[in-house]
Design a protein around this motif. Structure first.
Motif, PDB file in Angstrom:
ATOM      1  N   UNK A   1       0.830  -1.203   0.000  1.00 51.71           N
ATOM      2  CA  UNK A   1       0.000   0.000   0.000  1.00 51.71           C
ATOM      3  C   UNK A   1       0.871   1.263   0.000  1.00 51.71           C
ATOM      4  N   UNK A   2       1.951   1.245   0.761  1.00 54.22           N
ATOM      5  CA  UNK A   2       2.889   2.385   0.829  1.00 54.22           C
ATOM      6  C   UNK A   2       3.519   2.648  -0.541  1.00 54.22           C
ATOM      7  N   UNK A   3       3.903   1.607  -1.250  1.00 53.87           N
ATOM      8  CA  UNK A   3       4.491   1.725  -2.577  1.00 53.87           C
ATOM      9  C   UNK A   3       3.492   2.348  -3.555  1.00 53.87           C
ATOM     10  N   UNK A   4       2.231   1.943  -3.443  1.00 50.34           N
ATOM     11  CA  UNK A   4       1.188   2.499  -4.309  1.00 50.34           C
ATOM     12  C   UNK A   4       0.978   3.989  -4.021  1.00 50.34           C
ATOM     13  N   UNK A   5       1.028   4.391  -2.753  1.00 51.41           N
ATOM     14  CA  UNK A   5       0.886   5.807  -2.392  1.00 51.41           C
ATOM     15  C   UNK A   5       2.041   6.633  -2.960  1.00 51.41           C
TER      16      UNK A   5
END
Length: 124
Positions: A2-6
């Motif tokens: 999720x952090x990578x997508x943000x």
């Protein structure tokens, strides 16, 4: 994950903003430069010019007055004054600091009676 997508979304948002809100740039595209001998052979006028003065007209129009100092080739005469103007982003620009400076120009044939000379940054 999720952090990578943000991070991906933030990066793309910044990139999109830069592309949308940046000014449009113009550039010259000069053809491959030929040898000095070839260009000299096919250019009507090869001369040294001295920048004498700059005249700012109404709007963005600028006239540059250059005097012929030496003729290597062509029918121009020493001390003849030529009136140059800017016609595109690929035209020569001069500054007040350059008044009195001499430049070597490879010029096309003389313009019509009421037209001005144009020097391209793509020519020698």
């Amino acid at each position: 994950m999720r952090k990578l997508f943000q991070i991906f979304l933030i990066f793309n948002s910044i990139l999109f903003s830069i592309l949308i809100f940046s000014n449009i740039a113009n550039a010259c595209s000069c053809y491959p430069v030929e040898s000095v001998e070839k260009v000299f052979a096919k250019t009507p006028n090869v001369i040294t010019l001295k920048l004498e003065s700059i005249k700012q007209n109404e709007g963005e129009s600028v006239n540059y007055f250059l005097s012929v100092k030496k003729v290597f080739k062509g029918e121009l005469k020493v001390d003849e004054t030529l009136n140059f103007t800017i016609t595109s982003n690929c035209s020569w620009y001069f500054s007040e600091d350059e008044i009195g400076t001499e430049f070597l120009f490879y010029l096309d044939k003389r313009p019509a009676e009421y037209e001005k000379w144009v020097g391209s940054v793509c020519s020698r």
